[in-house]
Design a protein around this motif. Structure first.
Motif, PDB file in Angstrom:
ATOM      1  N   ILE A 240     -14.077  13.035   5.033  1.00 55.98           N
ATOM      2  CA  ILE A 240     -13.409  12.270   3.508  1.00 55.98           C
ATOM      3  C   ILE A 240     -12.508  11.803   4.186  1.00 55.98           C
ATOM      4  O   ILE A 240     -11.739  12.874   4.298  1.00 55.98           O
ATOM      5  CB  ILE A 240     -14.138  12.750   2.722  1.00 55.98           C
ATOM      6  N   THR A 241     -11.925  10.432   3.371  1.00 49.91           N
ATOM      7  CA  THR A 241     -10.080  10.316   3.851  1.00 49.91           C
ATOM      8  C   THR A 241      -9.489  10.577   2.527  1.00 49.91           C
ATOM      9  O   THR A 241     -10.627   9.362   1.463  1.00 49.91           O
ATOM     10  CB  THR A 241      -9.863   9.929   5.226  1.00 49.91           C
ATOM     11  N   LEU A 242      -8.644  10.064   1.762  1.00 53.32           N
ATOM     12  CA  LEU A 242      -7.738   9.826   1.171  1.00 53.32           C
ATOM     13  C   LEU A 242      -7.865   8.482   0.920  1.00 53.32           C
ATOM     14  O   LEU A 242      -7.747   7.429   2.258  1.00 53.32           O
ATOM     15  CB  LEU A 242      -6.525  10.506   0.784  1.00 53.32           C
ATOM     16  N   THR A 243      -8.015   7.618  -0.476  1.00 53.94           N
ATOM     17  CA  THR A 243      -8.115   6.297  -0.065  1.00 53.94           C
ATOM     18  C   THR A 243      -6.595   5.592   0.107  1.00 53.94           C
ATOM     19  O   THR A 243      -5.715   6.174  -0.785  1.00 53.94           O
ATOM     20  CB  THR A 243      -8.547   5.804  -1.252  1.00 53.94           C
ATOM     21  N   ARG A 244      -6.865   4.493   0.665  1.00 50.30           N
ATOM     22  CA  ARG A 244      -4.950   3.758  -0.203  1.00 50.30           C
ATOM     23  C   ARG A 244      -5.002   2.711  -1.058  1.00 50.30           C
ATOM     24  O   ARG A 244      -5.798   1.794  -0.955  1.00 50.30           O
ATOM     25  CB  ARG A 244      -4.563   3.518   1.727  1.00 50.30           C
TER      26      ARG A 244
ATOM     27  N   GLU B 153       0.233   7.304   3.113  1.00 51.41           N
ATOM     28  CA  GLU B 153      -0.605   8.310   2.670  1.00 51.41           C
ATOM     29  C   GLU B 153      -0.258  10.208   2.342  1.00 51.41           C
ATOM     30  O   GLU B 153      -0.928  10.378   1.360  1.00 51.41           O
ATOM     31  CB  GLU B 153      -0.615   8.939   4.250  1.00 51.41           C
TER      32      GLU B 153
ATOM     33  N   LYS C 189       1.184  -1.468  -0.094  1.00 47.61           N
ATOM     34  CA  LYS C 189      -0.349   0.244  -0.498  1.00 47.61           C
ATOM     35  C   LYS C 189       0.676   1.719  -0.325  1.00 47.61           C
ATOM     36  O   LYS C 189       1.935   0.979   0.873  1.00 47.61           O
ATOM     37  CB  LYS C 189      -0.885   0.061   1.355  1.00 47.61           C
TER      38      LYS C 189
END
Length: 56
Positions: free
Chosen positions: A52-56, A16, A13
């Protein structure tokens, strides 16, 4: 003799930070803003859509 097939390695992954940098640079290209300014906006937790968060 052929070697037996190895199982595929699990996908790593991205961090961030690298996702944030990628989003910022892509947006900078489209909007003409600086990458650093966009990264700062993404790091700022007091955003309009903070849930809302950034996807990983």
């Amino acid at each position: 003799m052929r070697k037996p097939p190895q199982p595929p390695q699990p996908a790593r992954k991205p961090s961030e930070q690298s996702v944030r940098r990628s989003v910022a640079s892509s947006t900078a290209i489209e909007t003409g803003q600086s990458i650093e300014a966009l990264e700062a906006k993404l790091r700022n937790p007091a955003r309009r859509f903070a849930h809302i968060t950034l996807t990983r």
